[in-house]
Design a protein around this motif. Structure first.
Motif, PDB file in Angstrom:
ATOM      1  N   PHE A 106       0.660  -1.228  -0.126  1.00 32.87           N
ATOM      2  CA  PHE A 106       0.029  -0.103  -0.009  1.00 32.87           C
ATOM      3  C   PHE A 106       0.835   1.248   0.089  1.00 32.87           C
ATOM      4  O   PHE A 106       1.833   1.322   0.765  1.00 32.87           O
ATOM      5  CB  PHE A 106      -0.885   0.003   1.319  1.00 32.87           C
ATOM      6  N   ILE A 107       0.723   2.179  -0.680  1.00 37.96           N
ATOM      7  CA  ILE A 107       1.253   3.315  -0.909  1.00 37.96           C
ATOM      8  C   ILE A 107       0.381   4.752  -0.856  1.00 37.96           C
ATOM      9  O   ILE A 107      -0.771   4.640  -1.331  1.00 37.96           O
ATOM     10  CB  ILE A 107       2.360   3.777  -2.145  1.00 37.96           C
ATOM     11  N   ASP A 108       0.651   5.717  -0.343  1.00 36.45           N
ATOM     12  CA  ASP A 108       0.071   7.012  -0.146  1.00 36.45           C
ATOM     13  C   ASP A 108       1.262   7.847  -0.573  1.00 36.45           C
ATOM     14  O   ASP A 108       1.952   8.449   0.132  1.00 36.45           O
ATOM     15  CB  ASP A 108      -0.431   7.513   1.268  1.00 36.45           C
ATOM     16  N   VAL A 109       1.177   8.491  -1.874  1.00 34.22           N
ATOM     17  CA  VAL A 109       1.843   9.300  -2.485  1.00 34.22           C
ATOM     18  C   VAL A 109       1.427  10.705  -2.869  1.00 34.22           C
ATOM     19  O   VAL A 109       1.848  11.415  -3.683  1.00 34.22           O
ATOM     20  CB  VAL A 109       2.918   8.695  -3.730  1.00 34.22           C
ATOM     21  N   ALA A 110       0.107  10.710  -2.340  1.00 33.46           N
ATOM     22  CA  ALA A 110      -0.598  11.874  -2.763  1.00 33.46           C
ATOM     23  C   ALA A 110       0.050  13.332  -2.520  1.00 33.46           C
ATOM     24  O   ALA A 110       0.486  13.367  -1.262  1.00 33.46           O
ATOM     25  CB  ALA A 110      -2.005  11.960  -1.963  1.00 33.46           C
ATOM     26  N   ALA A 111      -0.090  14.126  -3.287  1.00 35.63           N
ATOM     27  CA  ALA A 111       0.565  15.468  -3.049  1.00 35.63           C
ATOM     28  C   ALA A 111      -0.392  16.139  -1.908  1.00 35.63           C
ATOM     29  O   ALA A 111      -1.670  16.305  -2.073  1.00 35.63           O
ATOM     30  CB  ALA A 111       0.581  16.370  -4.257  1.00 35.63           C
TER      31      ALA A 111
END
Length: 325
Positions: free
Chosen positions: A141-146
């Motif tokens: 799982f990744i959260d790379v949201a700006a």
């Protein structure tokens, strides 16, 4: 919405990942021989399978970049991804619908056994739940949201986001090109913005209101002055701002987000933002009205918000302010 009954079983025992998939990168049908890459996310560094076979994309700010890389996800929130840029995903029956960020269908995400879940932003409150689902399927799982609170603000974070996605999908050169094109548009907007006063407007429910909460990250790098600075309003509620108050503030420019157009469902006909503005008699003697100084952002800006949408908006601002029309 309640999660499917499969969660408990899946979290208790990791399910072996199967490489078969009808979706994925157009030039890579499955993940690459177990190769892993490390990317920087909003929760630190995370190891992710390179060229993942089964991608669930929940973050609308990442979606257009993933699509630009030639990747078709196995599941998305179709109502949220309603912009013209993502039509092929929405219309693809093989791409499952995970519902909305208000009522996500966790069972759909579990069933596709994702290799990677790209979450965050509107789905950020479910990060822990989504990580469990990814772990249970042997994925990541990744959260790379700006976001605006991280170092460098939204612009720097969009660059980081794009580079991270490029690394995951083996598209580093294309990611660099996306960033370079974006930066050129931003630089042009910076050159055109020379201290003008602006009103950051939101058209919602057929009414003009303060849209700074959603638009100020766009204008933050620019030399413009918000006439209602310090009051961001709430784009989901009527703040009580009147056309007369806007006219009294008399901004040189108005930048408009059309929330009505972005959230209209099938069968609904929203009044275009321009028509709402043109109907306001109070604006007759304002500078922005007399000089035709109104920038109407892409009607889908509210649901796009990624590096592509921001870049297009900077190009609009550069062209408008640079020419004075």
């Amino acid at each position: 919405m309640k999660r499917g009954a499969a969660v408990a079983t899946m979290v208790a025992a990791t399910v072996a990942f199967t490489a078969c998939s009808t979706t994925g990168s157009d030039d890579e049908a499955s993940s690459s021989d177990g190769e892993m890459v490390t990317v920087t996310t909003n929760s630190g560094e995370v190891e992710v399978p390179k060229n993942p076979a089964k991608v669930v994309v929940l973050d609308n700010t990442s979606a257009e970049t993933v699509k630009a890389f030639g990747v078709t996800p196995v599941a998305i929130p179709k109502q949220l991804f309603s912009s013209d840029q993502l039509t092929t995903w929405v219309d693809d029956d093989d791409v499952k619908d995970v519902g909305t960020h208000s009522e996500p269908k966790f069972d759909v995400i579990e069933d596709v056994e994702p290799t990677v879940i790209i979450g965050g932003y509107r789905f950020s409150k479910y990060d822990d739940d989504l990580k469990k689902i990814a772990d249970a399927s042997g994925g990541a799982f990744i959260d790379v949201a700006a976001n605006d609170d991280s170092e460098g603000g939204r612009v720097a974070q969009m660059t980081r986001q794009t580079e991270a996605l490029g690394k995951i999908f083996g598209k580093e050169d294309q990611a660099d090109q996306i960033v370079a094109e974006f930066q050129a548009k931003l630089d042009a907007a910076k050159q055109a913005a020379t201290g003008q006063t602006v009103f950051l407007a939101n058209v919602s429910g057929g009414k003009i209101d303060n849209g700074a909460k959603r638009i100020s990250p766009l204008t933050a790098p620019l030399n413009v002055k918000d006439v209602f600075a310090g009051d961001e309003g709430d784009i989901h509620q009527n703040s009580g701002l009147t056309p007369e108050a806007i006219a009294q503030a008399n901004p040189e420019w108005v930048i408009v987000m059309d929330r009505d157009a972005a959230v209209a469902t099938d069968g609904e006909q929203a009044t275009p933002a321009k028509a709402v503005f043109d109907a306001q008699e109070a604006f007759a003697n304002t500078t922005f009205k007399k000089e035709n100084h109104t920038v109407y952002l892409d009607p889908q800006f509210y649901v796009r918000e990624g590096i592509q949408g921001y870049g297009e908006s900077y190009a609009q601002i550069a062209q408008a302010m640079g020419s004075g029309n």
